[in-house]
Design a protein around this motif. Sequence first.
Motif, PDB file in Angstrom:
ATOM      1  N   TYR A 286      -7.657  -5.440   2.210  1.00 37.82           N
ATOM      2  CA  TYR A 286      -6.538  -4.521   2.389  1.00 37.82           C
ATOM      3  C   TYR A 286      -6.543  -3.516   1.247  1.00 37.82           C
ATOM      4  O   TYR A 286      -7.114  -3.769   0.189  1.00 37.82           O
ATOM      5  CB  TYR A 286      -5.187  -5.258   2.444  1.00 37.82           C
ATOM      6  N   GLN A 287      -5.898  -2.380   1.490  1.00 35.57           N
ATOM      7  CA  GLN A 287      -5.744  -1.336   0.482  1.00 35.57           C
ATOM      8  C   GLN A 287      -4.276  -1.268   0.091  1.00 35.57           C
ATOM      9  O   GLN A 287      -3.389  -1.299   0.960  1.00 35.57           O
ATOM     10  CB  GLN A 287      -6.184   0.018   1.059  1.00 35.57           C
ATOM     11  N   ILE A 288      -3.992  -1.216  -1.202  1.00 42.29           N
ATOM     12  CA  ILE A 288      -2.607  -1.051  -1.638  1.00 42.29           C
ATOM     13  C   ILE A 288      -2.257   0.435  -1.556  1.00 42.29           C
ATOM     14  O   ILE A 288      -2.913   1.280  -2.172  1.00 42.29           O
ATOM     15  CB  ILE A 288      -2.397  -1.573  -3.068  1.00 42.29           C
TER      16      ILE A 288
ATOM     17  N   LEU B 264       1.107   7.382  -3.475  1.00 43.80           N
ATOM     18  CA  LEU B 264       0.106   6.773  -4.349  1.00 43.80           C
ATOM     19  C   LEU B 264      -0.622   5.666  -3.615  1.00 43.80           C
ATOM     20  O   LEU B 264      -0.034   4.935  -2.810  1.00 43.80           O
ATOM     21  CB  LEU B 264       0.787   6.191  -5.593  1.00 43.80           C
ATOM     22  N   GLU B 265      -1.907   5.536  -3.913  1.00 44.12           N
ATOM     23  CA  GLU B 265      -2.698   4.439  -3.350  1.00 44.12           C
ATOM     24  C   GLU B 265      -3.960   4.263  -4.177  1.00 44.12           C
ATOM     25  O   GLU B 265      -4.283   5.077  -5.044  1.00 44.12           O
ATOM     26  CB  GLU B 265      -3.049   4.709  -1.887  1.00 44.12           C
ATOM     27  N   GLU B 266      -4.661   3.168  -3.909  1.00 49.15           N
ATOM     28  CA  GLU B 266      -5.927   2.914  -4.589  1.00 49.15           C
ATOM     29  C   GLU B 266      -7.081   3.340  -3.698  1.00 49.15           C
ATOM     30  O   GLU B 266      -6.984   3.296  -2.474  1.00 49.15           O
ATOM     31  CB  GLU B 266      -6.054   1.430  -4.932  1.00 49.15           C
ATOM     32  N   ASP B 267      -8.172   3.747  -4.317  1.00 46.93           N
ATOM     33  CA  ASP B 267      -9.374   4.107  -3.572  1.00 46.93           C
ATOM     34  C   ASP B 267     -10.158   2.853  -3.246  1.00 46.93           C
ATOM     35  O   ASP B 267      -9.986   1.802  -3.884  1.00 46.93           O
ATOM     36  CB  ASP B 267     -10.231   5.059  -4.406  1.00 46.93           C
ATOM     37  N   ALA B 268     -10.997   2.948  -2.242  1.00 40.63           N
ATOM     38  CA  ALA B 268     -11.915   1.855  -1.917  1.00 40.63           C
ATOM     39  C   ALA B 268     -13.199   2.027  -2.717  1.00 40.63           C
ATOM     40  O   ALA B 268     -13.367   3.009  -3.453  1.00 40.63           O
ATOM     41  CB  ALA B 268     -12.215   1.866  -0.426  1.00 40.63           C
TER      42      ALA B 268
ATOM     43  N   PRO C 269      -7.035   5.612  -8.924  1.00 43.14           N
ATOM     44  CA  PRO C 269      -5.755   6.099  -8.390  1.00 43.14           C
ATOM     45  C   PRO C 269      -5.909   7.371  -7.573  1.00 43.14           C
ATOM     46  O   PRO C 269      -6.567   8.322  -7.993  1.00 43.14           O
ATOM     47  CB  PRO C 269      -4.915   6.353  -9.645  1.00 43.14           C
ATOM     48  N   LEU C 270      -5.278   7.361  -6.410  1.00 44.07           N
ATOM     49  CA  LEU C 270      -5.276   8.518  -5.528  1.00 44.07           C
ATOM     50  C   LEU C 270      -3.842   8.944  -5.243  1.00 44.07           C
ATOM     51  O   LEU C 270      -2.927   8.114  -5.169  1.00 44.07           O
ATOM     52  CB  LEU C 270      -5.953   8.204  -4.186  1.00 44.07           C
TER      53      LEU C 270
END
Length: 487
Positions: free
Chosen positions: A92-94, A125-129, A151-152
């Motif tokens: 999963y992506q946060i 905001l989200e994290e990259d893969a 960080p994206l």
Amino acid sequence: MTMQWEVVIGLEVHVQLNTQSKIFSGSATAFGAEPNVQASAVDLALPGVLPVMNREAVEKAIRFGLAIGADINRHSIFARKNYFYPDLPKGYQISQFEQPIVVGGNLTIQVGDQEKVVQLTRAHLEEDAGKSVHEDFHGSSGIDLNRAGTPLLEIVSEPVMRSSAEAAAYGRALHQLVTWLDICDGNLQEGSFRMDANVSVRPLGQTTFGTRREIKNLNSFRFVQQAIDYEVNWQISEIEDGREIQQATVLFDPNTGATRMMRSKEDAHDYRYFPDPDLLPLQVSEDWIAKVQRDMPELPQALQQRLMRELGLSAYDASQLSASKALAEYYSTALGTLSPQREASAAKLLANWLTGEVMAQLNREEKDILDCPVSPAQLAQLLGRVRDNTLSAKGAKDVLLALWSGEGREVDAIIASKGLQQISDSGAIEKMIDEVMAANAGMVAEYRAGKEKAFNALIGQVMRASKGKADPAQVNSLLKQKLDQAS
């Protein structure tokens, strides 16, 4: 009657925030490291590890929200976006879903002579893969998790753009803003600024949207325009041939100029979003927002208006000089040296040279203003010699090239060594004019007969005789006096 179509475009832009560490771990974010050397236990999703929020990433998101006049959610939450992919270790992506940190806002773009305001939906905001690395030579694939957790800020526009030109202009304006705010380095080749375009078409006048297809990972504004143009023509052709558009994610191939389907497009429910139990809700205080607001730089549009109001620059010059923060700072530093009183004539001269000769040379060498070998002080000194008539425009270009190539660092020394000092002695200029008039009696007669072109030809002859060193304004004035007296 041929059907008329309307294009509907919205952009989702992934902006990599230029923090030193990742959004939920202390791992470095530097580009170009050996595979998997910047992947911690948190990034690898090892059992028992917990994410910790990066405060700087939140601050950069707040800065962006304030710059576009958006609402900053005082309370926002992180969610798990569930999907399987080899470069996503957790499965999963946060990200943020129902309550993003930034809501609304707008961005003004320039398309040709037209100005348009593009409304934004949100920025979250989200994290990259990580990244899948495919080696064609060996026929193998690998996973590099250095990027996992970077960080994206995903910035989502409303579907209000109606042409590929508008979409490209929006992308450029957004890129200018995030680099100006110093929240992203803006490097498209390294993936710091990635654009996805949602494209659909509908009959002109129809209010409901057509079925959209998303073009993923466009890393140049030219490709944005090319990909959208191809996709629009393809969709119209499909519909006119009686086929339905299927919602899908597509890729653009710059080599063929065509889009191709990658997978059917998922909707939000396919990701089974739910609040991440490992992260507390994000609380943004009024004091925090006020602090970010106090530290905000002057924004590009405000700078443009100030340059026009205080220095008398044209809208074009002001927009060119505010294309990047580095260029604006170069201009301001050079102007302070050239003319501490910031006179309009000096401001215009500097703007002409900086956006003309200097930027042209930088573009030829594919360099940025930050890499300019001529400092603001040197350019100011050079233009000071133009203003006091020591140098002609041609001579100034020769000195600029000498500074550029490192032939010398001092403007006056270069002028002296190359013998470029402009002739402004009226006696010397009059002597050259007399000699030219005597040698070109035919041109003199033509001028007396009313042929203005002959005057310009005589000016050229005098300038040649002086090897380009005579002051053109003096040559013009003295030649005209002598010709009129003679007639």
